[in-house]
Design a protein around this motif. Structure first.
Motif, PDB file in Angstrom:
ATOM      1  N   ALA A  84       0.824  -1.210   0.000  1.00 27.24           N
ATOM      2  CA  ALA A  84       0.000   0.000   0.000  1.00 27.24           C
ATOM      3  C   ALA A  84       0.856   1.258   0.000  1.00 27.24           C
ATOM      4  O   ALA A  84       0.392   2.334  -0.396  1.00 27.24           O
ATOM      5  N   ILE A  85       2.098   1.131   0.403  1.00 25.75           N
ATOM      6  CA  ILE A  85       3.050   2.250   0.340  1.00 25.75           C
ATOM      7  C   ILE A  85       3.776   2.230  -1.003  1.00 25.75           C
ATOM      8  O   ILE A  85       3.759   3.210  -1.754  1.00 25.75           O
ATOM      9  N   GLU A  86       4.391   1.107  -1.316  1.00 28.13           N
ATOM     10  CA  GLU A  86       5.256   1.008  -2.494  1.00 28.13           C
ATOM     11  C   GLU A  86       4.493   1.086  -3.810  1.00 28.13           C
ATOM     12  O   GLU A  86       5.025   1.577  -4.809  1.00 28.13           O
ATOM     13  N   GLU A  87       3.264   0.591  -3.845  1.00 30.02           N
ATOM     14  CA  GLU A  87       2.488   0.589  -5.087  1.00 30.02           C
ATOM     15  C   GLU A  87       1.653   1.846  -5.272  1.00 30.02           C
ATOM     16  O   GLU A  87       1.008   2.013  -6.310  1.00 30.02           O
ATOM     17  N   MET A 102      -0.246  14.213   2.496  1.00 28.57           N
ATOM     18  CA  MET A 102      -1.418  14.331   1.622  1.00 28.57           C
ATOM     19  C   MET A 102      -1.729  13.060   0.834  1.00 28.57           C
ATOM     20  O   MET A 102      -2.852  12.871   0.390  1.00 28.57           O
ATOM     21  N   VAL A 103      -0.738  12.196   0.649  1.00 28.86           N
ATOM     22  CA  VAL A 103      -0.935  10.969  -0.122  1.00 28.86           C
ATOM     23  C   VAL A 103      -1.447   9.878   0.810  1.00 28.86           C
ATOM     24  O   VAL A 103      -0.826   9.587   1.832  1.00 28.86           O
ATOM     25  N   HIS A 104      -2.578   9.291   0.447  1.00 31.94           N
ATOM     26  CA  HIS A 104      -3.237   8.287   1.283  1.00 31.94           C
ATOM     27  C   HIS A 104      -3.408   6.968   0.538  1.00 31.94           C
ATOM     28  O   HIS A 104      -3.532   6.948  -0.685  1.00 31.94           O
ATOM     29  N   SER A 105      -3.459   5.903   1.311  1.00 33.05           N
ATOM     30  CA  SER A 105      -3.927   4.606   0.839  1.00 33.05           C
ATOM     31  C   SER A 105      -5.197   4.332   1.630  1.00 33.05           C
ATOM     32  O   SER A 105      -5.182   4.354   2.866  1.00 33.05           O
ATOM     33  N   ILE A 106      -6.274   4.122   0.909  1.00 32.41           N
ATOM     34  CA  ILE A 106      -7.564   3.854   1.543  1.00 32.41           C
ATOM     35  C   ILE A 106      -7.819   2.360   1.441  1.00 32.41           C
ATOM     36  O   ILE A 106      -8.014   1.832   0.347  1.00 32.41           O
ATOM     37  N   PHE A 107      -7.783   1.686   2.576  1.00 31.34           N
ATOM     38  CA  PHE A 107      -7.956   0.236   2.617  1.00 31.34           C
ATOM     39  C   PHE A 107      -9.446  -0.066   2.494  1.00 31.34           C
ATOM     40  O   PHE A 107     -10.260   0.496   3.222  1.00 31.34           O
ATOM     41  N   LEU A 108      -9.768  -0.957   1.571  1.00 36.13           N
ATOM     42  CA  LEU A 108     -11.162  -1.247   1.230  1.00 36.13           C
ATOM     43  C   LEU A 108     -11.592  -2.624   1.705  1.00 36.13           C
ATOM     44  O   LEU A 108     -10.791  -3.561   1.737  1.00 36.13           O
ATOM     45  N   SER A 109     -12.872  -2.749   2.021  1.00 34.23           N
ATOM     46  CA  SER A 109     -13.422  -4.021   2.500  1.00 34.23           C
ATOM     47  C   SER A 109     -13.417  -5.098   1.421  1.00 34.23           C
ATOM     48  O   SER A 109     -13.359  -6.285   1.735  1.00 34.23           O
ATOM     49  N   ASP A 136      -4.991  -3.260  -5.214  1.00 35.80           N
ATOM     50  CA  ASP A 136      -5.646  -4.484  -4.755  1.00 35.80           C
ATOM     51  C   ASP A 136      -6.288  -4.223  -3.392  1.00 35.80           C
ATOM     52  O   ASP A 136      -5.593  -4.166  -2.382  1.00 35.80           O
ATOM     53  N   ARG A 137      -7.588  -4.027  -3.366  1.00 35.21           N
ATOM     54  CA  ARG A 137      -8.371  -3.695  -2.175  1.00 35.21           C
ATOM     55  C   ARG A 137      -7.851  -2.439  -1.486  1.00 35.21           C
ATOM     56  O   ARG A 137      -7.922  -2.286  -0.274  1.00 35.21           O
ATOM     57  N   VAL A 138      -7.328  -1.530  -2.316  1.00 35.73           N
ATOM     58  CA  VAL A 138      -6.854  -0.245  -1.801  1.00 35.73           C
ATOM     59  C   VAL A 138      -7.050   0.809  -2.891  1.00 35.73           C
ATOM     60  O   VAL A 138      -6.845   0.544  -4.072  1.00 35.73           O
ATOM     61  N   LEU A 139      -7.504   1.975  -2.465  1.00 39.98           N
ATOM     62  CA  LEU A 139      -7.632   3.110  -3.365  1.00 39.98           C
ATOM     63  C   LEU A 139      -6.516   4.091  -2.994  1.00 39.98           C
ATOM     64  O   LEU A 139      -6.363   4.448  -1.825  1.00 39.98           O
ATOM     65  N   PHE A 140      -5.741   4.478  -3.972  1.00 41.18           N
ATOM     66  CA  PHE A 140      -4.658   5.427  -3.750  1.00 41.18           C
ATOM     67  C   PHE A 140      -5.198   6.817  -4.063  1.00 41.18           C
ATOM     68  O   PHE A 140      -5.824   7.026  -5.105  1.00 41.18           O
ATOM     69  N   LYS A 162     -19.346   1.597  -3.256  1.00 45.12           N
ATOM     70  CA  LYS A 162     -20.134   0.539  -2.618  1.00 45.12           C
ATOM     71  C   LYS A 162     -19.282  -0.453  -1.827  1.00 45.12           C
ATOM     72  O   LYS A 162     -19.526  -1.654  -1.820  1.00 45.12           O
ATOM     73  N   VAL A 163     -18.247   0.086  -1.175  1.00 47.19           N
ATOM     74  CA  VAL A 163     -17.396  -0.683  -0.267  1.00 47.19           C
ATOM     75  C   VAL A 163     -17.057   0.205   0.924  1.00 47.19           C
ATOM     76  O   VAL A 163     -17.114   1.427   0.828  1.00 47.19           O
ATOM     77  N   LYS A 164     -16.719  -0.407   2.051  1.00 46.71           N
ATOM     78  CA  LYS A 164     -16.251   0.347   3.205  1.00 46.71           C
ATOM     79  C   LYS A 164     -14.748   0.593   3.061  1.00 46.71           C
ATOM     80  O   LYS A 164     -14.051  -0.181   2.410  1.00 46.71           O
ATOM     81  N   GLY A 165     -14.289   1.668   3.702  1.00 38.20           N
ATOM     82  CA  GLY A 165     -12.869   1.951   3.637  1.00 38.20           C
ATOM     83  C   GLY A 165     -12.395   2.803   4.794  1.00 38.20           C
ATOM     84  O   GLY A 165     -13.191   3.486   5.439  1.00 38.20           O
ATOM     85  N   THR A 166     -11.107   2.734   5.049  1.00 31.48           N
ATOM     86  CA  THR A 166     -10.477   3.592   6.048  1.00 31.48           C
ATOM     87  C   THR A 166      -9.099   3.993   5.528  1.00 31.48           C
ATOM     88  O   THR A 166      -8.356   3.160   5.009  1.00 31.48           O
ATOM     89  N   ALA A 167      -8.798   5.279   5.628  1.00 34.09           N
ATOM     90  CA  ALA A 167      -7.605   5.842   5.008  1.00 34.09           C
ATOM     91  C   ALA A 167      -6.482   6.074   6.011  1.00 34.09           C
ATOM     92  O   ALA A 167      -6.732   6.387   7.174  1.00 34.09           O
TER      93      ALA A 167
END
Length: 181
Positions: A84-87, A102-109, A136-140, A162-167
């Motif tokens: 989630a950091i490197e990609e 400012m750069v986030h990885s949002i982990f998705l359900s 992969d199950r993460v929004l950058f 339509k998924v849960k997430g936390t950044a």
């Protein structure tokens, strides 16, 4: 036993206050081992061999039962946190990369529908300076000018995808990964 990161959403924001010592005690009393909290925002490193999807359900239930509010839980391995950091295409050095704050990885359900992500990116292209990409199950997401001025709140992203997430931002993820290793 596997070292895992549990990312709990909605912790210590919007009135959902939990002391990390109390969260740690609750998890230990519920059978989790080697529990370490990182910062006061729902980052928990623990050791467990159960299925991560089952752990997520268990953690969400514990927060609801013990603290009285709903939280989403995303459980990831150290390799998944590292990815989630490197990609993250917006993290790194150079003019095309954003600041670690400012750069986030949002982990998705779960993995969202690609067409929903593509639609969100296309619609937002003329609305703001933020940049988005799917992993992969993460929004950058590079918030460029800050989370507080963005229309892309967690609620908006969850509703659209339509998924849960936390950044977590890059500073937080690097700190967490160092503690996992």
């Amino acid at each position: 036993m596997t070292r895992l990161l549990a990312l709990l959403g909605s912790i210590n924001v919007g009135g959902n206050r939990i002391k990390m010592a109390e969260l740690k005690t609750t998890l230990e009393e519920s059978g989790f081992r080697d529990v370490v909290t990182v910062a006061a925002s729902g980052n928990v490193i623990l050791t467990d061999d159960r299925d991560p999807a089952m752990l997520e359900i268990r953690l969400e239930s514990l927060v609801q039962d013990r603290f009285g509010f709903q939280s989403c839980a995303m459980v990831r391995t150290a390799d998944e946190v590292r990815a989630a950091i490197e990609e993250n295409p917006f993290h790194g050095t150079g003019p095309q990369h954003g600041s670690d704050k400012m750069v986030h990885s949002i982990f998705l359900s779960q993995q969202p529908d690609t067409s929903a992500v593509d639609s969100l990116i296309a619609e937002h292209a003329d609305k703001g300076s933020e940049r988005l990409a799917l992993g992969d199950r993460v929004l950058f997401l590079d918030y460029v000018h800050g989370v507080g001025v963005s229309d892309l709140s967690n609620k908006v992203l969850e509703r659209r995808l339509k998924v849960k997430g936390t950044a977590r931002n890059m500073n937080s993820l690097k700190n967490i990964l160092a503690k996992m290793d």
